[in-house]
Motif scaffolding. Structure first.
Motif, PDB file in Angstrom:
ATOM      1  N   PHE B  64       0.844  -1.171   0.000  1.00 52.25           N
ATOM      2  CA  PHE B  64       0.000   0.000   0.000  1.00 52.25           C
ATOM      3  C   PHE B  64       0.889   1.233   0.000  1.00 52.25           C
ATOM      4  O   PHE B  64       1.848   1.337   0.752  1.00 52.25           O
ATOM      5  N   ASP B  68      -2.621   5.526  -0.138  1.00 51.09           N
ATOM      6  CA  ASP B  68      -3.655   4.512  -0.001  1.00 51.09           C
ATOM      7  C   ASP B  68      -4.139   4.373   1.435  1.00 51.09           C
ATOM      8  O   ASP B  68      -5.264   3.921   1.680  1.00 51.09           O
ATOM      9  N   LYS B  69      -3.296   4.709   2.338  1.00 51.95           N
ATOM     10  CA  LYS B  69      -3.647   4.492   3.739  1.00 51.95           C
ATOM     11  C   LYS B  69      -4.569   5.563   4.283  1.00 51.95           C
ATOM     12  O   LYS B  69      -5.145   5.387   5.369  1.00 51.95           O
ATOM     13  N   ASN B  72      -8.105   4.497   4.927  1.00 55.67           N
ATOM     14  CA  ASN B  72      -8.090   3.036   4.806  1.00 55.67           C
ATOM     15  C   ASN B  72      -8.711   2.566   3.514  1.00 55.67           C
ATOM     16  O   ASN B  72      -9.427   1.550   3.473  1.00 55.67           O
ATOM     17  N   LEU B  73      -8.440   3.282   2.479  1.00 51.91           N
ATOM     18  CA  LEU B  73      -9.038   2.923   1.189  1.00 51.91           C
ATOM     19  C   LEU B  73      -7.967   3.026   0.111  1.00 51.91           C
ATOM     20  O   LEU B  73      -7.536   4.122  -0.247  1.00 51.91           O
ATOM     21  N   ALA B  74      -7.532   1.869  -0.363  1.00 56.63           N
ATOM     22  CA  ALA B  74      -6.523   1.824  -1.405  1.00 56.63           C
ATOM     23  C   ALA B  74      -7.222   1.789  -2.749  1.00 56.63           C
ATOM     24  O   ALA B  74      -8.009   0.866  -3.026  1.00 56.63           O
ATOM     25  N   LEU B  75      -6.901   2.756  -3.568  1.00 57.77           N
ATOM     26  CA  LEU B  75      -7.585   2.875  -4.856  1.00 57.77           C
ATOM     27  C   LEU B  75      -6.616   2.638  -5.993  1.00 57.77           C
ATOM     28  O   LEU B  75      -5.390   2.688  -5.833  1.00 57.77           O
ATOM     29  N   ILE B 181     -14.127   8.333   6.797  1.00 59.84           N
ATOM     30  CA  ILE B 181     -13.990   6.994   6.218  1.00 59.84           C
ATOM     31  C   ILE B 181     -15.348   6.474   5.778  1.00 59.84           C
ATOM     32  O   ILE B 181     -15.502   5.934   4.673  1.00 59.84           O
ATOM     33  N   ARG B 185     -16.607   5.615   2.002  1.00 53.77           N
ATOM     34  CA  ARG B 185     -17.148   4.304   1.644  1.00 53.77           C
ATOM     35  C   ARG B 185     -18.480   4.466   0.900  1.00 53.77           C
ATOM     36  O   ARG B 185     -18.726   3.792  -0.105  1.00 53.77           O
ATOM     37  N   TYR B 188     -17.811   5.734  -2.548  1.00 52.11           N
ATOM     38  CA  TYR B 188     -17.297   4.679  -3.410  1.00 52.11           C
ATOM     39  C   TYR B 188     -18.418   3.784  -3.919  1.00 52.11           C
ATOM     40  O   TYR B 188     -18.435   3.378  -5.081  1.00 52.11           O
TER      41      TYR B 188
END
Lengths: 216, 611
Positions: B64, B68-69, B72-75, B181, B185, B188
């Motif tokens: 990661f 990305d951190k 907590n969402l790596a895209l 976060i 989410r 996304y």
């Protein structure tokens, strides 16, 4: 801490659509919003519907979900004329302070999701093999297409319902205990309703808010 | 106290950083599912496809990256987002408006003849617009905003932190981060539920050429939609995330009917064979090429390889009288006419004229529908353009051309300069062939009368004939080649005028005078001999008539040759000239000549009897 309950919109599905609907609804909407640890999302396209849902990529989670879905299918087969329900609950483990009454681990549920499905009677000869390329009579195919489109729209509405709920309810979420996969402990329960029994179960849960009983 | 302020300061810094990164992450999430183009920078299509495929694992072993951190969402990589984010980090938390634009090609767009047309802009070219770019015509005929994401941080007026809010500030950053976060989410998931995502997937996954494309722009300020536009759109507002000094607000306006706008029969990338392409002779065989092409594409000037397929067909198809295909440009046709003239003048030697009548006759026979001015392209000796360079309103129609050149006018005045020619013997404006025949007959008659009236002049004429061989030769050539001076450009003295037949029998002297009779006899014999020789040398005009023309005068020829041997030489040049003229004699004129021959024969017999 209050337990936030979300009753999702009931969907009329056929037997072969259960698996995808449940996976989409459970994995895409709920668990992804509750997997607050570091994740690399994975987009999954439904086969029956033009909907793309997201998985958090936890293999263990996928296995557990598939198991529950299979159990649900078995329950549907056993009770074909009943409404079936899947409950996804998130809880936190309270301090394990054993008492002389019980040694049970106390679970404090802070969120519950009720997924209601109205499964159509499974007709043999129909495409429980929905993905097969059978040639059906035109009127039936057209009717199925219409029904499929309606179901897709309903499913999309349900997904938006979940998103709205997740956005509106944020304060009840406890601190994140685990940064891997689903951050909060959860359980998936399956119940099938009979007119009286189902109502009693719901009443019990309302009275025991925060202390839900685990139904097998 | 100091630590408190320090903590407060750090807390505020954390919150600002969280908000800044929230903007970046939001933009990343939006653009990675709306920007179909793939940049070569730090990006590969395989990554996109692999991440989109179900088989890809989110918990892959790939490390990661720092960005990305965040949340907590790596895209997946999105260069468009990265480019915009770098700029936005300097924007001091200005509102971020992301417009997703549906670019549609024109309806009449042809994929076979595909070339990027104006109005179709790829997402790469317009992936970013600065905050001052408000002149973008988003409501153009090929562009339509299908989504508008609005992200802004609404700061509170009373943002100062106090002691009572210390705990909330401490937890605010943590709470802010957690709620951020959750919001991301939801974002996304939402971007994949909106209708525009289907278009994005179609663009990225399909190999077909689509009639649309997705573009985007990132702005700070835009003109709001009109009520009418907004009525066609639906709004989804995310629950704002409260912060200590404000709140993060995210909303989207989207069109629900995007799928209908973007749905079109995709054009597969399969080659198609066009049987009648532009410029094909099959498409437009009689197409007139514009003057710009002139010498290159004009059928009359097409190269050797195509001339046979184009020019000849066009020549046969086109009618000079009925709107023929004109020359590409007047100058071109004129130049080629002059060139043709020059080439014709350079033609070979006098022996050729004997072949000329055949060729010209063949020409006439091959093109009976035409006037006799148009030579056949069969014997075109040079790659000059074919006849369809006919220019109306010119005198070219009156000329007989040997080469494939533009017809040239025949100046009638030259013929009229012959004093002995009666008016009726003037070449009529139309067929020079007929004029040629008449002239030949007239010349014969004239020759006979001339030999009768002025016998000494024969010898005199001889030098006139022989003294100017070049002239006669040149005149013969001109007759052969140009025909612009008339079929016969000969000296007046050398022309026989058969029309004055009666004059032939008008003897200057008394027929009973012996000297005169002998003279008359010799002159008559000479004329007959010349005539016979002329007829003998004349090529067969027609297959049917060939035998007859050869047979009938044979006896007469035999009889006359014995008598008229002497003036043979004298009359040779004249006969040659006349024979050349007789090259154009038709069967009808030959018949007349034969009749005259018979007449002369009878006269001869009568004279012999008188003797």
């Amino acid at each position: 801490m209050n337990c936030e309950i979300c009753q999702l919109k009931e969907l009329d599905v056929e037997h072969f659509e259960i698996h995808e609907v449940l996976r989409c609804k459970i994995l895409h909407t709920i668990l992804f919003h509750r997997a607050l640890g570091l994740v690399r999302p994975k987009d999954i396209d439904l086969e029956l519907f033009e909907i793309t849902y997201v998985q958090c990529g936890d293999v263990e989670l996928e296995r557990k979900v598939d198991e529950k879905i299979d159990q649900f299918l078995d329950r549907v087969d056993k009770h074909p004329n009943k409404k079936n329900q899947i409950c996804l609950s998130f809880y936190e483990v309270k301090n394990k302070q054993p008492t002389w009454f019980t040694n049970k681990v106390e679970r404090l549920y802070w969120e519950q999701w009720y997924i209601n499905l109205n499964v159509a009677p499974h007709q043999k000869g129909h495409s429980g093999k929905s993905t097969s390329s059978k040639i059906v009579v035109d009127p039936e195919a057209e009717e199925r297409t219409v029904r499929r489109a309606a179901l897709e729209a309903s499913l999309r509405d349900v997904l938006f319902q979940i998103i709205r709920f997740v956005n509106e309810k944020k304060d009840h979420i406890p601190p994140i205990p685990n940064l891997e996969g689903v951050s909060f402990p959860y359980e998936i329960t399956i119940s099938s309703s009979s007119d009286s029994a189902f109502g009693m179960e719901m009443f019990k849960r309302m009275l025991q808010t925060g202390h839900p009983t685990m139904l097998s | 106290m100091a630590s408190y302020h320090g903590n407060t300061h750090s807390e505020r810094a954390k919150m600002e950083q969280i908000i800044t990164e929230f903007f970046a992450k939001s933009l990343h999430i939006i653009l990675e599912s709306r920007c179909p183009y793939v940049s070569s920078r730090n990006y590969s299509g395989e990554q996109v496809l692999s991440s989109l495929s179900p088989s890809s694992s989110s918990s892959s072993s790939s490390s990661f990256r720092p960005r990305d951190k965040w949340f907590n969402l790596a895209l997946r990589d999105c260069p468009a987002a990265l480019e915009n984010i770098d700029f936005w980090r300097q924007s001091n938390l200005e509102p971020m408006i992301v417009d997703v634009i549906l670019m549609q090609r024109p309806i009449d767009w042809d994929p076979l003849n595909f070339s990027p047309k104006t109005g179709f802009v790829s997402g790469k070219e317009r992936h970013y617009y600065g905050s001052d770019n408000e002149e973008f015509g988003c409501e153009g005929r090929n562009e339509r905003i299908i989504e508008r994401w609005v992200l802004q941080y609404e700061s509170k007026k009373n943002g100062g932190s106090t002691g009572s809010k210390k705990r909330s500030n401490c937890t605010s950053s943590h709470a802010l981060y957690k709620k951020s976060i959750l919001l991301l989410r939801s974002l996304y998931a939402t971007v994949r539920l909106l209708p525009a995502y289907k278009l994005f997937r179609d663009l990225t996954s399909s190999a077909h050429i689509r009639m649309y494309n997705l573009a985007h722009r990132v702005l700070s300020f835009v003109e709001p939609f009109t009520r009418r536009e907004e009525a066609d759109m639906q709004r989804f507002v995310f629950t704002p995330v409260d912060a200590s000094c404000g709140r993060l607000c995210l909303s989207v306006l989207y069109r629900s009917s995007v799928v209908d706008m973007g749905s079109d029969p995709s054009t597969p990338l399969s080659p198609q064979f066009i049987p009648e392409y532009v410029g094909s002779p099959m498409a437009e065989p009689l197409k007139r090429f514009p003057s710009g092409f002139v010498s290159q594409s004009s059928p009359s000037s097409s190269p050797f390889g195509r001339r046979h397929s184009w020019s000849y067909d066009l020549y046969r198809a086109s009618q000079p009288s009925a709107n023929p295909s004109p020359s590409p440009s007047p100058t071109y046709s004129d130049s080629h006419a002059s060139l043709a003239k020059q080439r014709c003048r350079r033609l070979p030697p006098p022996s050729l004229p004997h072949h000329l009548p055949d060729e010209t006759l063949i020409a006439y026979m091959k093109t009976p529908s035409y006037d006799e001015y148009w030579p056949s392209p069969v014997f075109s000796p040079s790659p000059s353009p074919s006849p369809p360079t006919y220019v109306p309103n010119s005198h070219t129609s009156k000329a007989l051309l040997r080469c494939e050149s533009a017809p040239v006018s025949i100046p009638v005045t030259k013929l009229s300069s012959m004093p002995s020619l009666p008016n009726k013997q003037l070449m009529p404006p139309s067929p020079p062939l007929k004029a040629t025949l008449l002239t030949a007959a007239e010349n014969i008659a004239h020759l006979l009368s001339f030999s009768k009236d002025k016998p000494h002049q024969i010898s005199g004429a001889r030098p006139s004939v022989n003294s100017s061989p070049s002239k006669s030769f040149s005149s013969r050539l001109s007759f052969q080649d140009d025909y612009d001076d008339g079929p016969f450009v000969v000296e007046d003295d050398e022309i026989l005028y058969p029309s004055s037949r009666s004059g032939l029998f008008e003897l200057p002297g008394h027929p009973n005078e012996p000297g005169g009779t002998l003279f008359v006899k010799r002159s008559q014999d000479a004329a007959v001999g010349a005539l016979v020789r002329m007829l003998k040398k004349a090529p067969p005009l027609h297959q049917d008539l060939q035998g007859s023309t050869l047979q009938t005068p044979t006896n007469s020829i035999k009889d006359t040759t014995e008598i008229s041997e002497e003036p043979r030489v004298q009359q040779s040049s004249a006969s040659n000239i006349v024979s050349s003229g007789l090259g154009l004699v038709t069967s009808k004129t030959t018949a007349n000549a034969l009749e005259e021959l018979h007449g002369y024969r009878k006269m001869k017999d009568s004279f012999l009897k008188l003797k």
